[in-house]
Design a protein around this motif. Structure first.
Motif, PDB file in Angstrom:
ATOM      1  N   GLY A   1      12.557   9.152  -2.389  1.00  0.00           N
ATOM      2  CA  GLY A   1      12.858   8.232  -1.418  1.00  0.00           C
ATOM      3  C   GLY A   1      11.970   8.422  -0.088  1.00  0.00           C
ATOM      4  N   SER A   2      11.518   9.481   0.103  1.00  0.00           N
ATOM      5  CA  SER A   2      10.526   9.897   1.033  1.00  0.00           C
ATOM      6  C   SER A   2       8.933   9.055   1.050  1.00  0.00           C
ATOM      7  CB  SER A   2      10.511  11.332   1.380  1.00  0.00           C
ATOM      8  OG  SER A   2      11.873  11.898   1.767  1.00  0.00           O
ATOM      9  N   THR A   3       8.491   9.173   2.240  1.00  0.00           N
ATOM     10  CA  THR A   3       7.083   8.592   2.199  1.00  0.00           C
ATOM     11  C   THR A   3       5.866   9.334   1.968  1.00  0.00           C
ATOM     12  OG1 THR A   3       7.678   6.771   3.768  1.00  0.00           O
ATOM     13  CG2 THR A   3       5.344   7.234   3.433  1.00  0.00           C
ATOM     14  N   ALA A   4       5.032   9.092   1.141  1.00  0.00           N
ATOM     15  CA  ALA A   4       3.896  10.135   0.937  1.00  0.00           C
ATOM     16  C   ALA A   4       2.721   9.657   1.353  1.00  0.00           C
ATOM     17  CB  ALA A   4       3.824  10.355  -0.703  1.00  0.00           C
ATOM     18  N   PHE A   5       1.774  10.228   1.904  1.00  0.00           N
ATOM     19  CA  PHE A   5       0.228  10.005   2.358  1.00  0.00           C
ATOM     20  C   PHE A   5      -0.808  10.579   1.592  1.00  0.00           C
ATOM     21  CE2 PHE A   5       3.358   9.196   5.568  1.00  0.00           C
ATOM     22  CZ  PHE A   5       3.117   8.072   6.372  1.00  0.00           C
ATOM     23  N   VAL A   6      -1.870  10.002   1.415  1.00  0.00           N
ATOM     24  CA  VAL A   6      -2.928  10.644   0.642  1.00  0.00           C
ATOM     25  C   VAL A   6      -4.172   9.977   1.386  1.00  0.00           C
ATOM     26  CG1 VAL A   6      -4.426  10.695  -1.471  1.00  0.00           C
ATOM     27  CG2 VAL A   6      -1.738  10.697  -1.424  1.00  0.00           C
ATOM     28  N   ASN A   7      -5.170  11.318   1.781  1.00  0.00           N
ATOM     29  CA  ASN A   7      -6.080  10.712   2.671  1.00  0.00           C
ATOM     30  C   ASN A   7      -7.263  10.364   1.586  1.00  0.00           C
ATOM     31  OD1 ASN A   7      -5.238  11.508   5.106  1.00  0.00           O
ATOM     32  ND2 ASN A   7      -6.046  13.605   4.864  1.00  0.00           N
TER      33      ASN A   7
END
Length: 572
Positions: A456-462
């Motif tokens: 449920g959390s937010t993920a970030f990918v460069n």
């Protein structure tokens, strides 16, 4: 007290295997305790116990209270294994009691002759010594009925001394004549039912378990141990999908686990890949003494070394703890790569009853071969995402070494990334991620590290560094108070600062910009309210700490400014 030994067996079936990312695995194998209610005592033998179980992790126990284990001892046991014949001599021994034809060479007359008949026995003569290792002095010959024709009891032979074999073959011809032939004179053998394998006796390590099972049914036992040489390596694949509608952005999110097995063959009923921080450091370098071949002094020396390293780490001078490898992908990073994800602590709305300190990816009925590499899928889903341009402003400039008045820093580093919610039913462990574009094209975009992300959390990918989105940071002192004050026996003076963050969007589309910074000192009067402003103050520090994040929409070709003020108490 008489002891009846059940048939020896290797528990190659593992009910549960738990794999950590640091090279260690916990193996749980099952076996049976037959009922011995009508006997005084009984033992069961387990072949090929592990050789490198970590000290203190090797245990054998029953799964119920029906069975009581008396003692467990290590020993050697002999076992016959089937081998392929690789010479004429092997074929002769494999076909004892069989009707065959043999080609016999007369070395004196230099002639050859085929003889029909039955091989009665093969006698081998060997020189022996007084060592303790027991090896059979002759091969066992069998009649057609499977009964032994002759057998010589085992005698000791030296490990270092090569066995000197003689050779004698007793061969019964079709007219019931008996020939004694040198084994070396038999050059070939043939027959309609020629056996091409033979039984070879080998010595194996074994655990002999004395037990009592007074019930009328079979009870189950288990053997568990932690060992090195069995691990898993996760990775991710992000595919940015093409769309005719620029407002619709979706990606394909794929994860896999690569299983590395260097220790043994086994079938696994439940295979678990573990996400978390296992504490396996203290005795990881010491083999369990029940299985180790180390002598007493070596074992004690290994324990002493473990204690020394443990104390060294506890005092904070040993660097990275052995249970948490320096490579985060081998253990876990519990923070997000994106600068806007600031942990404000748990709250009632974020509680997940299924979350534990260790998370498990589960696979059923897996065959693991030694030295094999196995790829298992974890998930394959399609989810929406957003393009985000994010920047982390160096927090060092937020302390007393802020720039001189009027000095403008160079552009901050801005990354183009993708932002998405973890909508899977598992946590995301730290692992490498490859990013491609287009389901068919699979154009390479980049590679990054996806860090731990709970459900449920937010993920970030460069993806790439942004060249057409620029951010500048500026701070200057506008006033210094002449009044000084004392805090915890230290003298302080207050500086008043004005800060400005300038965001320039050179793109022809509206973008989302995420900015993250840390500041020391009371910060406020924001021209644009931050998404989060977490303040941490202490009775032992002269300045509060702010963790600040903005998430703003910037229109095409727009320049936007974020202004604020900061009061910083500096030591004088």
């Amino acid at each position: 007290m008489a002891t009846t030994t059940t048939e020896s067996k290797t528990p190659a079936h593992a009910s549960n295997v738990y794999l950590f990312k640091n090279g260690y695995g916990m193996i749980v194998k099952t076996f049976e305790f037959p009922s011995n209610a009508d006997k005084k005592n009984q033992s069961v033998e387990l072949l090929d116990p592990p050789s490198n179980a970590v000290h203190g992790t090797f245990w054998i126990q029953s799964t119920s209270n029906k069975t009581t284990i008396g003692s467990i001892r290590t020993k050697k046991t002999k076992q016959n294994v089937e081998r392929e014949c690789r010479s004429v001599q092997d074929l002769v021994e494999a076909n004892i009691g069989q009707d065959v034809e043999i080609l016999v060479m007369d070395n004196i007359c230099q002639s050859k002759e085929w003889i029909k008949g039955k091989i009665k026995s093969v006698k081998r003569i060997q020189q022996t010594s007084d060592d303790e290792n027991m090896i059979s002095a002759s091969s066992t010959a069998f009649f057609n009925g499977g009964l032994p024709m002759s057998s010589i009891p085992p005698v000791p032979v030296s490990h270092s001394q090569q066995i000197r074999f003689g050779d004698l073959v007793l061969f019964e011809t079709t007219d019931h004549g008996l020939l004694a032939l040198a084994l070396s004179t038999i050059r070939s053998i043939r027959g309609t039912t020629l056996q091409t394998t033979y039984q070879h006796g080998i010595e194996k390590n074994c655990l002999s378990i004395d037990y009592r099972n007074d019930s009328a049914s079979v009870d189950m036992g288990l053997m568990k141990y932690l060992t090195f040489g069995l691990t898993w390596a996760p990775s991710y694949n992000l595919v940015l999908l093409n769309s005719n509608d620029p407002s619709i952005k979706r990606l394909r999110f794929i994860s896999k686990a690569v299983i590395l097995n260097d220790i043994e063959n086994m079938t696994v009923e439940n295979l678990f890949c573990v996400v978390g921080f296992p504490n396996t450091s203290k005795f990881a370098s010491v083999s369990d003494p029940a299985l180790s071949t180390a002598d007493v002094s070596t074992f004690l020396q290994q324990l002493t070394q473990c204690e020394s390293v443990s104390v060294f780490n506890r005092r904070g001078r040993g660097g990275q703890n052995g249970s948490c490898m320096s490579n985060s992908i081998m253990t876990q990073q519990a923070y997000s790569v994106a600068p806007i994800s600031i942990d404000s602590g748990p709250d009632e709305t974020s509680e997940d009853p299924n979350v534990d300190d260790l998370h498990l990816y589960e696979f059923k009925n897996v065959l693991l071969e030694k030295k094999e590499r196995l790829i298992l899928p974890i998930f394959d889903i399609e989810i929406p995402y957003k393009d985000v341009y994010h920047c982390k402003i160096d927090s060092n400039t937020s302390r007393s070494n802020y720039p001189a008045n009027g000095e403008i820093k160079q552009y901050e580093e801005v990354w183009h990334s993708v932002k998405f919610d973890n909508s899977t039913n598992v946590v995301l462990t730290t692992a490498p991620v490859v990013i491609t574009k287009g389901q068919q094209e699979q154009q390479f975009v980049g590679q990054d590290t996806l860090t731990y992300t709970s459900k449920g959390s937010t993920a970030f990918v460069n993806l790439t560094k942004a060249l057409d989105v620029r951010i500048q940071f500026e701070e200057k002192v506008v006033n210094t108070s002449s009044r000084r004050f004392t805090f915890l026996s230290q003298n302080y003076q207050t500086d008043q600062l004005e800060g400005k963050i300038t965001v320039m969007n050179y793109k022809s589309e509206e973008i989302i910009v995420a900015i993250n910074t840390s500041s020391v000192g009371k910060t406020g009067n924001y021209s644009i309210e931050p998404k989060k402003d977490i303040v941490k103050a202490s009775e032992t520090t002269a300045n509060p700490n702010h963790e600040i994040s903005w998430e703003i929409n910037v229109k095409p070709k727009q320049t936007l400014e974020i202004k604020y003020t900061r009061s910083y108490n500096k030591r004088v």
